[in-house]
Scaffold this motif. Structure first.
Motif, short mmCIF file in Angstrom:
data_model
loop_
_atom_site.label_atom_id
_atom_site.label_comp_id
_atom_site.label_asym_id
_atom_site.label_seq_id
_atom_site.Cartn_x
_atom_site.Cartn_y
_atom_site.Cartn_z
N MET A 257 0.82 -1.19 0.00
CA MET A 257 0.00 0.00 0.00
C MET A 257 0.87 1.26 0.00
O MET A 257 0.49 2.28 -0.56
CB MET A 257 -0.91 -0.05 1.23
N ARG A 258 2.01 1.17 0.63
CA ARG A 258 2.93 2.32 0.70
C ARG A 258 3.40 2.74 -0.69
O ARG A 258 3.49 3.94 -0.98
CB ARG A 258 4.12 1.93 1.58
N HIS A 259 3.65 1.77 -1.56
CA HIS A 259 4.13 2.10 -2.90
C HIS A 259 3.03 2.71 -3.76
O HIS A 259 3.31 3.58 -4.59
CB HIS A 259 4.72 0.86 -3.57
N THR B 110 0.62 4.59 -2.58
CA THR B 110 0.51 5.97 -2.10
C THR B 110 1.61 6.83 -2.70
O THR B 110 1.36 7.96 -3.14
CB THR B 110 0.57 6.00 -0.57
N ALA B 111 2.82 6.31 -2.74
CA ALA B 111 3.94 7.05 -3.34
C ALA B 111 3.70 7.27 -4.83
O ALA B 111 4.04 8.33 -5.37
CB ALA B 111 5.25 6.31 -3.11
N VAL C 71 0.75 7.61 -6.31
CA VAL C 71 -0.26 8.66 -6.45
C VAL C 71 0.34 10.04 -6.17
O VAL C 71 0.09 11.00 -6.90
CB VAL C 71 -1.46 8.37 -5.52
N VAL C 72 1.16 10.14 -5.12
CA VAL C 72 1.80 11.42 -4.80
C VAL C 72 2.72 11.85 -5.94
O VAL C 72 2.75 13.03 -6.33
CB VAL C 72 2.55 11.33 -3.46
#
Length: 72
Positions: free
Chosen positions: A1-3, A5-6, A8-9
């Motif tokens: 999930m962290r990747h 989010t990165a 999308v940012v």
């Protein structure tokens, strides 16, 4: 999930940087989000370009990591 989010940012940074740079090139007086930044046209254009490049790099890195983890 962290990747994800990165990713999308990074895509948001890329879009905001590219859109701001294009707007600034088309109308030198319309600084958009960076209107508060002192230094004039050149500084604002450099900041928009840096945001676009950083966003592309972050999105590319996150996409590769997401694919490696089986999420992409």
């Amino acid at each position: 999930m962290r990747h994800i989010t990165a990713l999308v940012v990074g895509m948001l940074l890329l879009v905001l940087g590219a859109q701001g740079a294009i707007r600034l090139l088309a109308d030198h007086g319309d600084a958009g989000l960076l209107a508060w930044l002192p230094g004039g046209f050149e500084v604002r254009l450099a900041c928009y370009a840096a945001a676009a490049v950083a966003g592309a790099a972050l999105a590319g890195w996150a996409s590769k990591k997401a694919k490696q983890s089986g999420r992409g």
